[in-house]
Structures are given as C-alpha cells and as structure tokens.
Design a protein around this motif. Structure first.
Motif, PDB file in Angstrom:
ATOM      1  N   GLU A 142       0.824  -1.205   0.000  1.00  0.00           N
ATOM      2  CA  GLU A 142       0.000   0.000   0.000  1.00  0.00           C
ATOM      3  C   GLU A 142       0.860   1.259   0.000  1.00  0.00           C
ATOM      4  O   GLU A 142       0.502   2.274  -0.599  1.00  0.00           O
ATOM      5  N   THR A 143       2.012   1.187   0.663  1.00  0.00           N
ATOM      6  CA  THR A 143       2.933   2.326   0.657  1.00  0.00           C
ATOM      7  C   THR A 143       3.465   2.575  -0.743  1.00  0.00           C
ATOM      8  O   THR A 143       3.626   3.725  -1.168  1.00  0.00           O
ATOM      9  N   LEU A 144       3.718   1.487  -1.482  1.00  0.00           N
ATOM     10  CA  LEU A 144       4.319   1.589  -2.809  1.00  0.00           C
ATOM     11  C   LEU A 144       3.334   2.085  -3.868  1.00  0.00           C
ATOM     12  O   LEU A 144       3.700   2.217  -5.034  1.00  0.00           O
ATOM     13  N   GLU A 145       2.090   2.346  -3.470  1.00  0.00           N
ATOM     14  CA  GLU A 145       1.162   2.987  -4.403  1.00  0.00           C
ATOM     15  C   GLU A 145       1.579   4.435  -4.665  1.00  0.00           C
ATOM     16  O   GLU A 145       1.192   5.034  -5.659  1.00  0.00           O
ATOM     17  N   ARG A 147       4.256   7.158  -5.739  1.00  0.00           N
ATOM     18  CA  ARG A 147       5.469   7.231  -6.551  1.00  0.00           C
ATOM     19  C   ARG A 147       6.677   7.632  -5.707  1.00  0.00           C
ATOM     20  O   ARG A 147       7.791   7.150  -5.933  1.00  0.00           O
ATOM     21  N   GLU A 148       6.441   8.494  -4.723  1.00  0.00           N
ATOM     22  CA  GLU A 148       7.532   8.965  -3.872  1.00  0.00           C
ATOM     23  C   GLU A 148       8.170   7.793  -3.123  1.00  0.00           C
ATOM     24  O   GLU A 148       9.399   7.683  -3.044  1.00  0.00           O
ATOM     25  N   TRP A 149       7.341   6.887  -2.590  1.00  0.00           N
ATOM     26  CA  TRP A 149       7.883   5.749  -1.864  1.00  0.00           C
ATOM     27  C   TRP A 149       8.453   4.701  -2.807  1.00  0.00           C
ATOM     28  O   TRP A 149       9.392   3.976  -2.450  1.00  0.00           O
ATOM     29  N   ARG A 150       7.908   4.599  -4.021  1.00  0.00           N
ATOM     30  CA  ARG A 150       8.510   3.694  -5.004  1.00  0.00           C
ATOM     31  C   ARG A 150       9.926   4.153  -5.350  1.00  0.00           C
ATOM     32  O   ARG A 150      10.825   3.332  -5.565  1.00  0.00           O
ATOM     33  N   SER A 151      10.125   5.471  -5.394  1.00  0.00           N
ATOM     34  CA  SER A 151      11.469   6.005  -5.639  1.00  0.00           C
ATOM     35  C   SER A 151      12.414   5.676  -4.487  1.00  0.00           C
ATOM     36  O   SER A 151      13.603   5.423  -4.697  1.00  0.00           O
ATOM     37  N   VAL A 152      11.876   5.686  -3.266  1.00  0.00           N
ATOM     38  CA  VAL A 152      12.681   5.298  -2.102  1.00  0.00           C
ATOM     39  C   VAL A 152      13.165   3.863  -2.269  1.00  0.00           C
ATOM     40  O   VAL A 152      14.350   3.555  -2.086  1.00  0.00           O
ATOM     41  N   LYS A 153      12.248   2.965  -2.641  1.00  0.00           N
ATOM     42  CA  LYS A 153      12.633   1.562  -2.826  1.00  0.00           C
ATOM     43  C   LYS A 153      13.642   1.415  -3.951  1.00  0.00           C
ATOM     44  O   LYS A 153      14.632   0.678  -3.822  1.00  0.00           O
ATOM     45  N   ASP A 154      13.420   2.108  -5.067  1.00  0.00           N
ATOM     46  CA  ASP A 154      14.362   2.025  -6.187  1.00  0.00           C
ATOM     47  C   ASP A 154      15.760   2.440  -5.770  1.00  0.00           C
ATOM     48  O   ASP A 154      16.755   1.826  -6.173  1.00  0.00           O
ATOM     49  N   ASN A 155      15.855   3.493  -4.962  1.00  0.00           N
ATOM     50  CA  ASN A 155      17.174   3.937  -4.511  1.00  0.00           C
ATOM     51  C   ASN A 155      17.832   2.901  -3.608  1.00  0.00           C
ATOM     52  O   ASN A 155      19.047   2.692  -3.672  1.00  0.00           O
ATOM     53  N   ALA A 156      17.034   2.234  -2.780  1.00  0.00           N
ATOM     54  CA  ALA A 156      17.589   1.197  -1.906  1.00  0.00           C
ATOM     55  C   ALA A 156      18.077   0.004  -2.723  1.00  0.00           C
ATOM     56  O   ALA A 156      19.171  -0.523  -2.487  1.00  0.00           O
ATOM     57  N   VAL A 157      17.287  -0.425  -3.709  1.00  0.00           N
ATOM     58  CA  VAL A 157      17.660  -1.575  -4.539  1.00  0.00           C
ATOM     59  C   VAL A 157      18.888  -1.235  -5.387  1.00  0.00           C
ATOM     60  O   VAL A 157      19.804  -2.053  -5.539  1.00  0.00           O
ATOM     61  N   SER A 158      18.915  -0.023  -5.920  1.00  0.00           N
ATOM     62  CA  SER A 158      20.066   0.412  -6.707  1.00  0.00           C
ATOM     63  C   SER A 158      21.335   0.422  -5.853  1.00  0.00           C
ATOM     64  O   SER A 158      22.400  -0.033  -6.290  1.00  0.00           O
ATOM     65  N   SER A 159      21.227   0.920  -4.629  1.00  0.00           N
ATOM     66  CA  SER A 159      22.400   0.952  -3.747  1.00  0.00           C
ATOM     67  C   SER A 159      22.828  -0.449  -3.337  1.00  0.00           C
ATOM     68  O   SER A 159      24.025  -0.702  -3.126  1.00  0.00           O
ATOM     69  N   LEU A 160      21.881  -1.370  -3.231  1.00  0.00           N
ATOM     70  CA  LEU A 160      22.243  -2.756  -2.962  1.00  0.00           C
ATOM     71  C   LEU A 160      23.066  -3.317  -4.122  1.00  0.00           C
ATOM     72  O   LEU A 160      24.072  -4.007  -3.914  1.00  0.00           O
TER      73      LEU A 160
END
Length: 297
Positions: A142-145, A147-160
C-alpha cells in the motif's frame, strides 16, 4: 518571511531555491573537485551544523543531506578522511527517516558510500547492508502505491546493486545479497538508475555467470531481462550487452530444459518482442564487449 532579491517567498519557493542551490554546489563538486575541496570544511561548519541541529525543518535537513551525499560521492574517503566518517554517520542515522525525501537521499548515499569509502568501508559494511534491507522490506504494497515511496525503494535496490558491485568481497553472505537484489529488480520508477542496474546485471552474466547462477537465479534473471527489454529505452551498447547475456545463458547446456519451459510459459507479446530484440542485436562474439577487468564478486 524569507526574501530573495527583495521579493517575498513562501516556504515552498524558499525550499525549491535551496534545493537548486544544493544541486549547483553538487555540480561544482563533480566538475571542479580540486578547486572546490577547500570549501568542504566551511560547508560543514556554516551549513551542516545548522541543518542538523534540533528543531531544524525537514527541508533544511534534506538540503544538508543532499550536500553530505554529494561530498561522499564526489570526494570520497581518500580526499576528506577526517570528515568522511561523520558524513557516513549522518547518512546512516537518517536512512530510516519517516520523510520519504530524506530517506531517498540517504539510501542513494549508501550506494555512494560503497563506491567511494575505500579502506573505510569494512567498518560500516554491516550497517550499510542492514539499512538497505530494512528499507526494502519495510515498504508495504500500500505504501508503494505512492510514486515517492517507489522512488525510495528504487534507490535502496540500486544501492544494494552498487554494494554488491563495489564491495561484494567484504560480505560472506554475498550470494544471499545477490538473490535479494534480483528479487527486487528491475527498477520501475527511477529509469536512469534502472538502466545502470540492468547493465550491471548484464555485465555480471557475461563476466561471472557461474557465480550468478549458482544460487538458482535463472528464472528471475530472465524475468528481469524480459521486462527491461519490454519497458525501457535502451542504448545500443546496453542492448548489445543484454542480447549477449541472453545468448550466453541460452548456450549453457544445463539450462536448456528450464529455458524451454520458461519460453512455453512466456506470454506471446513478450515472446515476440524478445525474439525481435535478439534478431536486431546480433554480436559477433562476447569478447569485444567492454567488460570489467575483474569480477565484481
């Protein structure tokens, strides 16, 4: 109220102006490193102390973190060894902030730490990886609905991905890290970082396939490449790398049966697009591609 050249500004305009100023300073760090390194201590004393004192607004903390991450990324530990650990501490401390803008900056910063920390990295390796795992796992559907939080996840996955690429040898559990990274790929909001991570995956297939597929990652790697080909605008170089990676995978005898099963389950539009992609991009060999000189992990 704040003013700029005598013109009153509301908080939103002031915040936008401050972020633009931070971007300009970051660009200066990037393009004129030697000339600008002398102002690092001044920025720390005059700007950052104010940005992180108690009661400071979210916008000012975000501005301060932009500058911190820029200094981590563009100067690295070797150029600012005295201040670098303090900057890393700020990034890690704010990486779980409730504000998505602040969290996004810090999670991007953890990738920059992996790229620039050099000999300092082992002292913070576990904390960096833990922060990334926590950020990814704590984001519910529900959080990932947003876009702002989807960008947070993308940055975390990219940094991983950057952590695996630049510091993989530091971790004993790197196979699990790779699996977790693949489970959260491809990136779907930050297209620029998405292309970088897709290229890293193609490089990893081409330079270290034995390691990558030791963890039974075949189907997920194929899923990622199919989605990337289907949804992203790829450069000629990246298209060539992905096509070469797919052909290398297809050439491994042990994968033949599983690939046949995978293809049978693939929906017709994806199958047709993948076939057209491979027809268009036909490398003569894998050896002429520009690949890493040493394996990532």
């Amino acid at each position: 109220d704040a003013e700029y050249m005598g013109v009153p500004m509301d908080d939103k305009k002031e915040s936008e102006l401050q972020l633009e100023a931070a971007e300009m300073i970051g660009a200066l760090f990037k393009t004129h490193k030697e000339e600008s390194i002398g102002v690092v201590s001044v920025i720390y004393k005059e700007l950052l102390e104010a940005a992180f004192k108690e009661g400071t607004s979210e916008q000012k903390r975000q501005l301060g973190l932009f500058l911190v991450v820029d200094m981590i990324e563009h100067f690295g530990y070797s150029n600012i060894p005295a201040l670098y650990p303090q900057y890393v501490e700020l990034v890690l401390n704010y990486s779980q902030d409730k504000a998505p803008g602040i969290q996004q900056v810090c999670l991007y910063g953890i990738g920059a730490i992996a790229m620039t920390a050099d000999s300092f990295y082992p002292t913070v390796a576990v904390r960096c990886y833990t922060a990334l795992k926590h950020a990814i796992s704590s984001l519910q559907s529900e959080t990932l609905e947003s876009r702002e939080w989807r960008s947070v996840k993308d940055n975390a996955v990219s940094s991983l991905g950057k952590t695996i690429k630049y510091q993989g040898k530091v971790f004993s559990e790197v196979e699990g890290m790779v699996r977790y990274w693949l489970e959260n790929m491809p990136l779907r909001t930050d297209m620029q970082e998405g292309l970088i991570q897709s290229e890293f995956l193609a490089d990893l297939v081409l330079s270290n396939a034995a390691f990558l597929f030791s963890g039974d990652n075949l189907e997920q790697v194929m899923n990622i490449f199919v989605e990337v080909v289907d949804t992203m605008e790829l450069s000629k170089t990246l298209s060539l790398k992905i096509a070469s990676a797919l052909r290398l995978i297809a050439s491994i005898p042990e994968f033949k049966e599983r690939l046949n099963t995978y293809e049978e389950k693939l929906q017709r539009p994806h199958k047709d697009k993948l076939k057209a992609f491979l027809t268009l991009h036909k490398p003569v060999s894998y050896t002429h591609l520009t690949l890493p000189t040493t394996p990532y992990v």
